[in-house]
Design a protein around this motif. Structure first.
Motif, mmCIF file in Angstrom:
data_model
loop_
_atom_site.group_PDB
_atom_site.id
_atom_site.type_symbol
_atom_site.label_atom_id
_atom_site.label_comp_id
_atom_site.label_asym_id
_atom_site.label_seq_id
_atom_site.Cartn_x
_atom_site.Cartn_y
_atom_site.Cartn_z
ATOM 1 N N PHE A 72 24.669 -1.167 -2.252
ATOM 2 C CA PHE A 72 25.832 -0.460 -2.791
ATOM 3 C C PHE A 72 26.769 -1.461 -3.466
ATOM 4 C CE2 PHE A 72 24.436 3.017 -0.271
ATOM 5 C CZ PHE A 72 25.105 4.150 -0.698
ATOM 6 N N HIS A 73 27.242 -1.097 -4.646
ATOM 7 C CA HIS A 73 28.291 -1.858 -5.305
ATOM 8 C C HIS A 73 29.642 -1.304 -4.872
ATOM 9 C CE1 HIS A 73 25.593 -3.910 -8.183
ATOM 10 N NE2 HIS A 73 24.904 -2.778 -8.153
ATOM 11 N N ILE A 74 30.624 -2.193 -4.717
ATOM 12 C CA ILE A 74 32.001 -1.784 -4.477
ATOM 13 C C ILE A 74 32.779 -2.078 -5.748
ATOM 14 C CG2 ILE A 74 34.083 -2.087 -3.092
ATOM 15 C CD1 ILE A 74 32.346 -3.006 -0.780
ATOM 16 N N LEU A 75 33.321 -1.041 -6.354
ATOM 17 C CA LEU A 75 34.050 -1.173 -7.612
ATOM 18 C C LEU A 75 35.536 -0.928 -7.370
ATOM 19 C CD1 LEU A 75 31.656 0.924 -9.904
ATOM 20 C CD2 LEU A 75 31.452 -1.488 -9.211
ATOM 21 N N LEU A 197 27.167 8.088 -3.481
ATOM 22 C CA LEU A 197 28.398 7.553 -4.061
ATOM 23 C C LEU A 197 29.583 8.104 -3.281
ATOM 24 C CD1 LEU A 197 29.329 7.127 -7.776
ATOM 25 C CD2 LEU A 197 30.932 8.306 -6.273
ATOM 26 N N ALA A 198 30.545 7.242 -3.018
ATOM 27 C CA ALA A 198 31.801 7.653 -2.380
ATOM 28 C C ALA A 198 32.950 7.067 -3.173
ATOM 29 C CB ALA A 198 31.853 7.175 -0.929
ATOM 30 N N VAL A 216 28.969 2.761 -4.933
ATOM 31 C CA VAL A 216 27.878 3.434 -5.621
ATOM 32 C C VAL A 216 26.563 2.716 -5.368
ATOM 33 C CG1 VAL A 216 28.448 2.219 -7.787
ATOM 34 C CG2 VAL A 216 27.044 4.297 -7.851
ATOM 35 N N ARG A 217 25.552 3.491 -5.011
ATOM 36 C CA ARG A 217 24.229 2.933 -4.755
ATOM 37 C C ARG A 217 23.620 2.417 -6.052
ATOM 38 N NH1 ARG A 217 21.494 7.214 -1.889
ATOM 39 N NH2 ARG A 217 20.491 7.746 -3.870
ATOM 40 N N ASN A 218 22.954 1.298 -5.973
ATOM 41 C CA ASN A 218 22.453 0.605 -7.153
ATOM 42 C C ASN A 218 21.581 1.474 -8.043
ATOM 43 O OD1 ASN A 218 22.042 -1.998 -8.640
ATOM 44 N ND2 ASN A 218 19.911 -1.639 -8.036
ATOM 45 N N ASN A 219 20.743 2.319 -7.444
ATOM 46 C CA ASN A 219 19.813 3.107 -8.265
ATOM 47 C C ASN A 219 20.476 4.269 -8.994
ATOM 48 O OD1 ASN A 219 20.220 4.869 -6.145
ATOM 49 N ND2 ASN A 219 18.052 5.129 -5.635
ATOM 50 N N LEU A 220 21.791 4.438 -8.816
ATOM 51 C CA LEU A 220 22.513 5.477 -9.548
ATOM 52 C C LEU A 220 23.210 4.925 -10.794
ATOM 53 C CD1 LEU A 220 24.079 7.549 -6.618
ATOM 54 C CD2 LEU A 220 21.993 8.006 -7.916
ATOM 55 N N LEU A 221 23.115 3.631 -10.998
ATOM 56 C CA LEU A 221 23.703 3.027 -12.188
ATOM 57 C C LEU A 221 22.789 3.200 -13.393
ATOM 58 C CD1 LEU A 221 24.977 -0.372 -10.705
ATOM 59 C CD2 LEU A 221 26.255 1.758 -10.976
ATOM 60 N N CYS A 228 30.704 8.394 -22.274
ATOM 61 C CA CYS A 228 31.459 7.748 -21.193
ATOM 62 C C CYS A 228 32.151 6.483 -21.706
ATOM 63 C CB CYS A 228 30.526 7.398 -20.033
ATOM 64 S SG CYS A 228 31.372 6.644 -18.616
ATOM 65 N N PRO A 229 33.458 6.355 -21.558
ATOM 66 C CA PRO A 229 34.139 5.125 -21.966
ATOM 67 C C PRO A 229 33.583 3.913 -21.223
ATOM 68 C CG PRO A 229 35.733 6.876 -21.551
ATOM 69 C CD PRO A 229 34.408 7.371 -21.057
ATOM 70 N N SER A 230 33.531 2.787 -21.895
ATOM 71 C CA SER A 230 32.947 1.585 -21.295
ATOM 72 C C SER A 230 33.651 1.199 -19.996
ATOM 73 C CB SER A 230 33.021 0.421 -22.279
ATOM 74 O OG SER A 230 32.274 0.692 -23.437
ATOM 75 N N ALA A 231 34.976 1.333 -19.952
ATOM 76 C CA ALA A 231 35.730 0.942 -18.764
ATOM 77 C C ALA A 231 35.466 1.850 -17.571
ATOM 78 C CB ALA A 231 37.227 0.920 -19.075
ATOM 79 N N PHE A 232 34.849 3.021 -17.820
ATOM 80 C CA PHE A 232 34.527 3.957 -16.752
ATOM 81 C C PHE A 232 33.032 4.022 -16.455
ATOM 82 C CE2 PHE A 232 38.516 6.536 -18.082
ATOM 83 C CZ PHE A 232 39.321 5.652 -17.378
ATOM 84 N N ASN A 233 32.257 3.229 -17.148
ATOM 85 C CA ASN A 233 30.811 3.193 -16.918
ATOM 86 C C ASN A 233 30.545 2.327 -15.692
ATOM 87 O OD1 ASN A 233 28.022 2.375 -16.999
ATOM 88 N ND2 ASN A 233 27.941 3.037 -19.134
ATOM 89 N N TYR A 234 30.031 2.939 -14.626
ATOM 90 C CA TYR A 234 29.846 2.215 -13.378
ATOM 91 C C TYR A 234 28.973 0.974 -13.553
ATOM 92 C CZ TYR A 234 31.756 6.317 -10.929
ATOM 93 O OH TYR A 234 32.558 7.337 -10.474
#
Length: 373
Positions: A72-75, A197-198, A216-221, A228-234
């Protein structure tokens, strides 16, 4: 400063919410000069070594506290939970089908926003109960080809909470589960095996408004819509380690102080997240037991769906509302008025609220009932 903070009122705001006094004291002491750097955190470059150390410590402490798996990534993002209602479907819907479980005002808003980007289906709703109960998962009407399933794990306005995150696989769905846990995060452990995703705004249990956390789990990226705006692209944010654009630096710093406070927290022989969960249980039980034993105050939420974080309640005689709020202010119990959409009262008893604060509210309720009952 310490004596002043100890005398502060008890703040029951639903958000932005109270922060631990110890955290505020540390932030005040470091305001002009963080660790001898000669700068306030507000003045630091987000790419400088000083702030990078703050960010890395905060991310590490948060991952440890919530036992976030490595995949999972933490953003650290901006826009609040409300913006995530659009950002999630922009990233995960693929322009296809999305299922929603509607349990209150926030999941309603989420579903409405997602309709701009996806085919939204209400798989379950508790609206018929006035949002006072949770729909039984075995009755959810989930579509097999949904891109994801969305639910709000704790509804701050209506005071209902999922005390166990549903297992979609057991319900016959392979879709990832997305949860808005703005007002639940860091109040209890989370079963990450059931979540794809949480997300949540920080202004309940974590820090000031302006910071949003996304797990967000890696395989959902890598599935964001072209629009989608670049700044909002996970994927973009993850690859840049939340530094694609200038992140909410002071919010991250404050959150980091809260994480450190929580790591030190102990209660009834428990430490860190286990300790704060137990105190949250004790606070909620004290308040709900008082409501259940009262002839003047009432909580309408089904017992198995009652939120530990947000407790809405009503006076049976609403003509006494103003008198109750006036007495609360006199006793330095703040922001107890309910949300304008539902009325009544609401006590938000997040992590920073001590047991003594809930006891003070209970004492007021009992005294008020003795005088007006």
């Amino acid at each position: 400063m310490q004596a002043q903070l100890q005398q502060r009122p008890y703040n029951f705001s639903a958000g932005p919410a109270a922060l631990p006094a110890e955290v505020l004291e540390t932030a005040a002491a470091e305001m002009l000069d963080w660790h001898g750097s000669g700068m306030s955190v507000m003045e630091m470059s987000h790419r400088g070594k000083e702030f990078i150390s703050i960010y890395e410590q905060a991310e590490s402490d948060l991952r440890e506290l919530l036992a976030v798996p490595k995949d999972f990534h933490i953003l650290f993002m901006q826009g609040g939970g409300l913006a995530e209602n659009a950002i999630v479907p922009l990233n995960l819907s693929r322009g296809g089908k999305v299922d929603f479980v509607v349990t209150g005002a926030w999941s309603q808003k989420s579903a409405g926003e997602a309709k701009r980007y996806a085919d939204v289906h209400i798989a379950a709703s508790n609206e018929a109960s006035g949002f006072t109960a949770l729909p039984e998962p075995s009755n959810w009407q989930l579509r097999r080809d949904a891109a994801y399933v969305h639910l709000c794990s704790n509804e701050t306005i209506h005071g209902v909470e999922f005390h166990e995150i549903p297992d979609l696989k057991a319900l016959g769905s392979d879709a990832p589960l997305v949860i808005d846990f703005s007002s639940q995060q860091l109040s209890r452990p989370l079963d990450w095996s059931r979540v794809g995703l949480a997300f949540g705004g920080a202004q309940k249990n974590i820090g000031p408004a302006g910071l949003t956390l996304v797990f967000v789990r890696n395989n959902l990226l890598g599935h964001a819509l072209q629009a989608c705006p670049s700044a909002f692209n996970y994927q973009t944010v993850a690859q840049a380690q939340s530094m694609f654009n200038t992140p909410p630096t002071y919010g991250i710093y404050m959150a980091g102080l809260v994480f450190q406070w929580l790591k030190r927290f102990s209660y009834r022989g428990r430490n860190a997240l286990a300790a704060i969960e137990q105190r949250n249980i004790d606070k909620a039980e004290l308040l709900y037991s008082t409501l259940d034993g009262s002839g003047m105050f009432i909580n309408r939420v089904a017992h198995n769906a009652r939120s530990r974080m947000n407790v809405p309640f009503f006076l049976r005689d609403e003509r006494l509302n103003d008198a109750f709020l006036a007495d609360a202010r006199e006793r330095r119990l703040l922001q107890l008025k309910g949300h304008k959409s539902v009325g009544g009262m609401r006590a938000s008893i997040y992590n920073a609220m001590p047991l003594e604060g809930v006891q003070a509210l209970v004492d007021l309720m009992r005294d008020f009932e003795a005088r007006h009952g």
